[in-house]
Motif scaffolding. Structure first.
Motif, PDB file in Angstrom:
ATOM      1  N   GLY A  99      -3.107   0.008  -5.889  1.00  0.00           N
ATOM      2  CA  GLY A  99      -1.900  -0.738  -5.616  1.00  0.00           C
ATOM      3  C   GLY A  99      -1.934  -1.427  -4.565  1.00  0.00           C
ATOM      4  O   GLY A  99      -2.923  -1.290  -3.532  1.00  0.00           O
ATOM      5  N   GLY A 100      -1.083  -2.490  -4.212  1.00  0.00           N
ATOM      6  CA  GLY A 100      -1.070  -3.246  -3.257  1.00  0.00           C
ATOM      7  C   GLY A 100      -1.982  -4.591  -3.461  1.00  0.00           C
ATOM      8  O   GLY A 100      -2.583  -4.590  -4.488  1.00  0.00           O
ATOM      9  N   GLY A 101      -1.747  -5.685  -2.828  1.00  0.00           N
ATOM     10  CA  GLY A 101      -2.852  -6.814  -2.897  1.00  0.00           C
ATOM     11  C   GLY A 101      -3.809  -6.830  -2.451  1.00  0.00           C
ATOM     12  O   GLY A 101      -4.376  -5.753  -1.770  1.00  0.00           O
ATOM     13  N   GLU A 102      -4.819  -7.994  -2.457  1.00  0.00           N
ATOM     14  CA  GLU A 102      -6.187  -7.857  -2.098  1.00  0.00           C
ATOM     15  C   GLU A 102      -6.033  -7.922  -0.473  1.00  0.00           C
ATOM     16  O   GLU A 102      -7.130  -7.049   0.024  1.00  0.00           O
ATOM     17  N   LYS A 103      -5.136  -8.422   0.173  1.00  0.00           N
ATOM     18  CA  LYS A 103      -5.483  -8.495   1.701  1.00  0.00           C
ATOM     19  C   LYS A 103      -5.162  -7.176   2.085  1.00  0.00           C
ATOM     20  O   LYS A 103      -5.894  -6.688   2.954  1.00  0.00           O
ATOM     21  N   ALA A 104      -4.272  -6.323   1.568  1.00  0.00           N
ATOM     22  CA  ALA A 104      -3.842  -4.824   1.962  1.00  0.00           C
ATOM     23  C   ALA A 104      -5.025  -4.072   1.790  1.00  0.00           C
ATOM     24  O   ALA A 104      -5.461  -3.227   2.475  1.00  0.00           O
ATOM     25  N   LEU A 105      -5.951  -4.184   0.609  1.00  0.00           N
ATOM     26  CA  LEU A 105      -7.035  -3.648   0.064  1.00  0.00           C
ATOM     27  C   LEU A 105      -7.954  -3.607   1.326  1.00  0.00           C
ATOM     28  O   LEU A 105      -8.778  -2.897   1.634  1.00  0.00           O
ATOM     29  N   THR A 106      -8.506  -5.029   1.541  1.00  0.00           N
ATOM     30  CA  THR A 106      -9.340  -5.189   2.530  1.00  0.00           C
ATOM     31  C   THR A 106      -9.076  -4.748   3.725  1.00  0.00           C
ATOM     32  O   THR A 106     -10.105  -4.035   4.292  1.00  0.00           O
ATOM     33  N   GLU A 107      -7.728  -4.827   4.126  1.00  0.00           N
ATOM     34  CA  GLU A 107      -7.627  -4.250   5.482  1.00  0.00           C
ATOM     35  C   GLU A 107      -7.832  -2.708   5.495  1.00  0.00           C
ATOM     36  O   GLU A 107      -8.342  -1.946   6.427  1.00  0.00           O
ATOM     37  N   PHE A 108      -7.401  -1.900   4.287  1.00  0.00           N
ATOM     38  CA  PHE A 108      -7.639  -0.483   4.148  1.00  0.00           C
ATOM     39  C   PHE A 108      -8.942  -0.368   4.169  1.00  0.00           C
ATOM     40  O   PHE A 108      -9.343   0.807   4.967  1.00  0.00           O
ATOM     41  N   ARG A 109      -9.889  -1.063   3.620  1.00  0.00           N
ATOM     42  CA  ARG A 109     -11.280  -0.632   3.450  1.00  0.00           C
ATOM     43  C   ARG A 109     -11.832  -0.786   4.897  1.00  0.00           C
ATOM     44  O   ARG A 109     -12.562   0.110   5.510  1.00  0.00           O
ATOM     45  N   ARG A 110     -11.372  -1.908   5.603  1.00  0.00           N
ATOM     46  CA  ARG A 110     -11.936  -2.062   7.137  1.00  0.00           C
ATOM     47  C   ARG A 110     -11.678  -0.746   7.976  1.00  0.00           C
ATOM     48  O   ARG A 110     -12.388  -0.644   9.053  1.00  0.00           O
ATOM     49  N   GLU A 111     -10.375  -0.081   7.756  1.00  0.00           N
ATOM     50  CA  GLU A 111     -10.062   0.767   8.631  1.00  0.00           C
ATOM     51  C   GLU A 111     -10.620   2.015   8.128  1.00  0.00           C
ATOM     52  O   GLU A 111     -10.875   2.962   9.323  1.00  0.00           O
ATOM     53  N   MET A 118       0.688  -1.230  -0.001  1.00  0.00           N
ATOM     54  CA  MET A 118      -0.011  -0.012  -0.069  1.00  0.00           C
ATOM     55  C   MET A 118       0.925   1.311  -0.087  1.00  0.00           C
ATOM     56  O   MET A 118       1.712   1.406   0.682  1.00  0.00           O
ATOM     57  N   ASN A 119       0.621   2.118  -1.044  1.00  0.00           N
ATOM     58  CA  ASN A 119       1.404   3.243  -1.025  1.00  0.00           C
ATOM     59  C   ASN A 119       0.852   4.255  -0.043  1.00  0.00           C
ATOM     60  O   ASN A 119      -0.251   4.434   0.212  1.00  0.00           O
ATOM     61  N   THR A 120       1.910   4.968   0.659  1.00  0.00           N
ATOM     62  CA  THR A 120       1.610   5.851   1.876  1.00  0.00           C
ATOM     63  C   THR A 120       2.064   7.331   1.539  1.00  0.00           C
ATOM     64  O   THR A 120       1.998   8.084   2.589  1.00  0.00           O
ATOM     65  N   ARG A 121       1.970   7.618   0.195  1.00  0.00           N
ATOM     66  CA  ARG A 121       2.344   8.892  -0.025  1.00  0.00           C
ATOM     67  C   ARG A 121       1.030   9.910   0.532  1.00  0.00           C
ATOM     68  O   ARG A 121      -0.060   9.358   0.245  1.00  0.00           O
ATOM     69  N   GLN A 122       1.469  10.981   0.921  1.00  0.00           N
ATOM     70  CA  GLN A 122       0.125  12.025   1.643  1.00  0.00           C
ATOM     71  C   GLN A 122      -0.136  12.950   0.835  1.00  0.00           C
ATOM     72  O   GLN A 122       0.667  13.737   0.223  1.00  0.00           O
ATOM     73  N   HIS A 123      -1.431  13.267   0.787  1.00  0.00           N
ATOM     74  CA  HIS A 123      -2.075  14.490   0.531  1.00  0.00           C
ATOM     75  C   HIS A 123      -2.465  15.181   1.704  1.00  0.00           C
ATOM     76  O   HIS A 123      -2.490  14.815   2.824  1.00  0.00           O
ATOM     77  N   SER A 124      -3.222  16.409   1.532  1.00  0.00           N
ATOM     78  CA  SER A 124      -3.709  17.008   2.719  1.00  0.00           C
ATOM     79  C   SER A 124      -4.747  16.204   3.383  1.00  0.00           C
ATOM     80  O   SER A 124      -5.459  15.488   3.035  1.00  0.00           O
ATOM     81  N   SER A 125      -4.450  16.479   4.810  1.00  0.00           N
ATOM     82  CA  SER A 125      -5.412  15.578   5.704  1.00  0.00           C
ATOM     83  C   SER A 125      -6.761  16.046   5.893  1.00  0.00           C
ATOM     84  O   SER A 125      -7.674  15.343   6.116  1.00  0.00           O
ATOM     85  N   ALA A 126      -7.141  17.264   5.325  1.00  0.00           N
ATOM     86  CA  ALA A 126      -8.411  17.872   5.207  1.00  0.00           C
ATOM     87  C   ALA A 126      -9.189  17.375   3.942  1.00  0.00           C
ATOM     88  O   ALA A 126     -10.171  17.720   3.806  1.00  0.00           O
ATOM     89  N   GLU A 127      -8.423  16.652   3.092  1.00  0.00           N
ATOM     90  CA  GLU A 127      -9.034  16.229   1.798  1.00  0.00           C
ATOM     91  C   GLU A 127      -9.407  14.613   2.282  1.00  0.00           C
ATOM     92  O   GLU A 127      -8.403  13.745   2.374  1.00  0.00           O
ATOM     93  N   ALA A 128     -10.544  14.458   2.172  1.00  0.00           N
ATOM     94  CA  ALA A 128     -11.041  13.173   2.525  1.00  0.00           C
ATOM     95  C   ALA A 128     -10.964  12.087   1.435  1.00  0.00           C
ATOM     96  O   ALA A 128     -10.529  10.744   1.497  1.00  0.00           O
ATOM     97  N   LEU A 129     -11.282  12.594   0.167  1.00  0.00           N
ATOM     98  CA  LEU A 129     -11.218  11.623  -1.054  1.00  0.00           C
ATOM     99  C   LEU A 129     -10.693  12.268  -2.278  1.00  0.00           C
ATOM    100  O   LEU A 129     -10.840  13.706  -2.263  1.00  0.00           O
TER     101      LEU A 129
END
Length: 259
Positions: free
Chosen positions: A81-93, A1-12
């Motif tokens: 980017g990233g695998g299915e497991k990482a994507l599932t965890e991302f969605r849950r979080e 999972m890529n962790t490059r950051q944009h503004s935290s005030a931007e939700a999506l």
């Protein structure tokens, strides 16, 4: 999972997102390079004629489908980017869902349905917080009921409580009032709006209903896989008028393409 950051005030944020189904002569472009940015603590409705790509937009933005091209950032973190497991965890979080069909497990109580996402994510179940959210959505006296013992509107309130319990960065709603009567729909929309304006939640809702869209802060209009308009502080009348013009424009374009 890529962790490059944009503004935290931007939700999506979506950057040049394309989604193509099939290949060769059978290829269908559902999204044609969509870019958008939504601030945290906003309520956005997504509308468009049938086949405009609005459901595909929601599915790609929510991580339910992978874009063919482009990037999706939620709360500043790239989801693509990233695998299915990482994507599932991302969605849950970071992501909550409210669908037209309530998707409650029939053998679990109201409280058990609401706390299920926490258990699936391996997080501590804070029963007091779950109960408080259920009280907030008007179901504090229904904790031990099964879904079959509730009305459609009550079941959708359970689904909203379930979406809120993980404190997601964005809640995606796919026609969340489509199966409800007018009164229940109005109550559910008021809950979503309250989650935004009282608790700073971010909601993105696909709907075909101008009355539902009028509960949002703004409306994005799609046609042929592209964003073609934006309406702030929408009224049902203004949304309906814009949709009528949009449908006429799409029909005219398609007619010209066939000539």
């Amino acid at each position: 999972m890529n962790t490059r950051q944009h503004s935290s005030a931007e939700a999506l944020r979506l950057v040049s997102v394309r989604k193509v189904y099939g290949s060769g002569d059978n290829a269908v472009t559902a999204l044609a390079g969509v870019s958008l940015s939504l601030s945290a603590g906003t309520f956005t409705a997504v509308m468009g004629p049938s086949g405009s790509g609005k459901s595909t937009l929601l599915q790609c933005a929510a991580g339910l489908e992978r874009p063919t091209e482009g990037q999706v950032f939620v709360d500043g973190t790239e989801m693509t980017g990233g695998g299915e497991k990482a994507l599932t965890e991302f969605r849950r979080e970071r992501i909550g869902f409210v669908f037209q069909q309530f998707n409650l497990l029939p053998t679990l109580t109201v409280l058990q349905n609401v706390t299920l996402p926490l258990k699936l994510a391996g997080r501590r179940v804070d029963r007091d917080r779950a109960v408080e959210i259920l009280r907030r959505v008007g179901l504090g006296d229904r904790l031990e009921r099964l879904p079959a013992e509730l009305s459609g509107g009550q079941q959708q309130r359970v689904a909203i409580a379930r979406a809120l319990v993980t404190s997601p960065k964005v809640i995606f709603g796919d026609e969340p009032t489509g199966a409800l009567d007018t009164r229940s729909a109005r109550e559910v929309l008021a809950l979503l709006r309250g989650a935004v304006h009282t608790y700073g939640q971010t909601v993105v809702m696909v709907t075909h209903d101008p009355v539902a869209a009028a509960h949002a802060d703004s409306v994005l209009f799609l046609a042929d896989g592209q964003i073609v308009g934006h309406l702030a502080n929408p009224t049902a009348e203004a949304v309906a008028e814009r949709l009528t013009h949009l449908a006429d424009e799409v029909a005219a374009r398609r007619g010209m393409a066939e000539v």
